[in-house]
Design a protein around this motif. Structure first.
Motif, PDB file in Angstrom:
ATOM      1  N   THR A   4       0.825  -1.211   0.000  1.00 57.48           N
ATOM      2  CA  THR A   4       0.000   0.000   0.000  1.00 57.48           C
ATOM      3  C   THR A   4       0.862   1.265   0.000  1.00 57.48           C
ATOM      4  O   THR A   4       0.530   2.240  -0.673  1.00 57.48           O
ATOM      5  CB  THR A   4      -0.958   0.025   1.205  1.00 57.48           C
ATOM      6  N   GLU A   5       1.976   1.239   0.734  1.00 56.44           N
ATOM      7  CA  GLU A   5       2.887   2.400   0.756  1.00 56.44           C
ATOM      8  C   GLU A   5       3.487   2.645  -0.622  1.00 56.44           C
ATOM      9  O   GLU A   5       3.585   3.791  -1.070  1.00 56.44           O
ATOM     10  CB  GLU A   5       4.037   2.153   1.729  1.00 56.44           C
ATOM     11  N   ALA A   6       3.893   1.564  -1.269  1.00 56.84           N
ATOM     12  CA  ALA A   6       4.540   1.692  -2.579  1.00 56.84           C
ATOM     13  C   ALA A   6       3.549   2.151  -3.640  1.00 56.84           C
ATOM     14  O   ALA A   6       3.883   2.986  -4.487  1.00 56.84           O
ATOM     15  CB  ALA A   6       5.181   0.370  -2.977  1.00 56.84           C
ATOM     16  N   VAL A   7       2.331   1.639  -3.592  1.00 59.11           N
ATOM     17  CA  VAL A   7       1.313   2.069  -4.557  1.00 59.11           C
ATOM     18  C   VAL A   7       1.020   3.545  -4.353  1.00 59.11           C
ATOM     19  O   VAL A   7       0.917   4.310  -5.319  1.00 59.11           O
ATOM     20  CB  VAL A   7       0.020   1.222  -4.431  1.00 59.11           C
ATOM     21  N   GLU A   8       0.920   3.963  -3.106  1.00 65.18           N
ATOM     22  CA  GLU A   8       0.670   5.377  -2.824  1.00 65.18           C
ATOM     23  C   GLU A   8       1.823   6.236  -3.355  1.00 65.18           C
ATOM     24  O   GLU A   8       1.601   7.293  -3.950  1.00 65.18           O
ATOM     25  CB  GLU A   8       0.512   5.587  -1.313  1.00 65.18           C
ATOM     26  N   TYR A   9       3.046   5.791  -3.160  1.00 61.22           N
ATOM     27  CA  TYR A   9       4.216   6.550  -3.614  1.00 61.22           C
ATOM     28  C   TYR A   9       4.231   6.686  -5.136  1.00 61.22           C
ATOM     29  O   TYR A   9       4.448   7.779  -5.653  1.00 61.22           O
ATOM     30  CB  TYR A   9       5.504   5.869  -3.132  1.00 61.22           C
ATOM     31  N   PHE A  10       4.012   5.579  -5.837  1.00 59.49           N
ATOM     32  CA  PHE A  10       4.092   5.601  -7.303  1.00 59.49           C
ATOM     33  C   PHE A  10       2.797   6.045  -7.975  1.00 59.49           C
ATOM     34  O   PHE A  10       2.805   6.410  -9.143  1.00 59.49           O
ATOM     35  CB  PHE A  10       4.539   4.240  -7.842  1.00 59.49           C
ATOM     36  N   GLY A  11       1.690   5.974  -7.273  1.00 53.76           N
ATOM     37  CA  GLY A  11       0.436   6.478  -7.816  1.00 53.76           C
ATOM     38  C   GLY A  11      -0.514   5.430  -8.351  1.00 53.76           C
ATOM     39  O   GLY A  11      -1.698   5.703  -8.498  1.00 53.76           O
ATOM     40  N   THR A  46      14.181   4.869  -4.987  1.00 56.44           N
ATOM     41  CA  THR A  46      13.493   6.037  -4.436  1.00 56.44           C
ATOM     42  C   THR A  46      14.383   6.799  -3.461  1.00 56.44           C
ATOM     43  O   THR A  46      13.901   7.686  -2.750  1.00 56.44           O
ATOM     44  CB  THR A  46      12.182   5.634  -3.725  1.00 56.44           C
ATOM     45  N   ASN A  47      15.668   6.449  -3.442  1.00 57.31           N
ATOM     46  CA  ASN A  47      16.627   7.084  -2.527  1.00 57.31           C
ATOM     47  C   ASN A  47      16.149   7.066  -1.082  1.00 57.31           C
ATOM     48  O   ASN A  47      16.291   8.051  -0.359  1.00 57.31           O
ATOM     49  CB  ASN A  47      16.948   8.514  -2.979  1.00 57.31           C
ATOM     50  N   GLY A  48      15.536   5.951  -0.694  1.00 54.62           N
ATOM     51  CA  GLY A  48      15.114   5.770   0.684  1.00 54.62           C
ATOM     52  C   GLY A  48      13.756   6.351   1.029  1.00 54.62           C
ATOM     53  O   GLY A  48      13.327   6.260   2.176  1.00 54.62           O
ATOM     54  N   ALA A  49      13.068   6.957   0.059  1.00 55.98           N
ATOM     55  CA  ALA A  49      11.721   7.476   0.345  1.00 55.98           C
ATOM     56  C   ALA A  49      10.804   6.323   0.749  1.00 55.98           C
ATOM     57  O   ALA A  49       9.951   6.474   1.620  1.00 55.98           O
ATOM     58  CB  ALA A  49      11.160   8.206  -0.868  1.00 55.98           C
ATOM     59  N   LEU A  50      10.993   5.178   0.099  1.00 57.19           N
ATOM     60  CA  LEU A  50      10.341   3.944   0.530  1.00 57.19           C
ATOM     61  C   LEU A  50      11.380   3.164   1.320  1.00 57.19           C
ATOM     62  O   LEU A  50      12.493   2.954   0.845  1.00 57.19           O
ATOM     63  CB  LEU A  50       9.851   3.121  -0.672  1.00 57.19           C
ATOM     64  N   LYS A  51      11.037   2.770   2.519  1.00 54.98           N
ATOM     65  CA  LYS A  51      12.006   2.134   3.416  1.00 54.98           C
ATOM     66  C   LYS A  51      11.963   0.617   3.305  1.00 54.98           C
ATOM     67  O   LYS A  51      10.900   0.003   3.367  1.00 54.98           O
ATOM     68  CB  LYS A  51      11.712   2.502   4.871  1.00 54.98           C
ATOM     69  N   TYR A  52      13.148   0.025   3.136  1.00 59.01           N
ATOM     70  CA  TYR A  52      13.313  -1.424   3.192  1.00 59.01           C
ATOM     71  C   TYR A  52      13.554  -1.780   4.651  1.00 59.01           C
ATOM     72  O   TYR A  52      14.548  -1.390   5.241  1.00 59.01           O
ATOM     73  CB  TYR A  52      14.481  -1.853   2.309  1.00 59.01           C
ATOM     74  N   ASP A  53      12.610  -2.494   5.246  1.00 54.70           N
ATOM     75  CA  ASP A  53      12.686  -2.854   6.665  1.00 54.70           C
ATOM     76  C   ASP A  53      12.995  -4.340   6.777  1.00 54.70           C
ATOM     77  O   ASP A  53      12.115  -5.179   6.575  1.00 54.70           O
ATOM     78  CB  ASP A  53      11.362  -2.515   7.345  1.00 54.70           C
TER      79      ASP A  53
END
Length: 67
Positions: A4-11, A46-53
């Protein structure tokens, strides 16, 4: 990384698929958590805008599933 975070980020799921280098059906098959290799790639591009946890993928630390 949650899908959901990634979809929101990319649109959109389509744009997420393109960024991740996979097909839209592949994204549709992902559960709530994006596969680890793809999450690492998305974090990098994404230069860390999306975090790999890493903790999301650490099987040893996950609670056991209840049957």
């Amino acid at each position: 990384m949650r899908k959901t975070e990634a979809v929101e980020y990319f649109g959109s799921p389509t744009k997420l698929a393109k960024a991740a280098g996979v097909s839209l059906p592949a994204v549709s098959r992902w559960g709530d958590i994006i596969p680890e290799r793809r999450a690492a790639r998305l974090s990098e591009i994404t230069n860390g805008a999306l975090k790999y946890d890493m903790t999301l993928y650490d099987v040893e630390k996950q609670p056991p599933e209840i049957a």
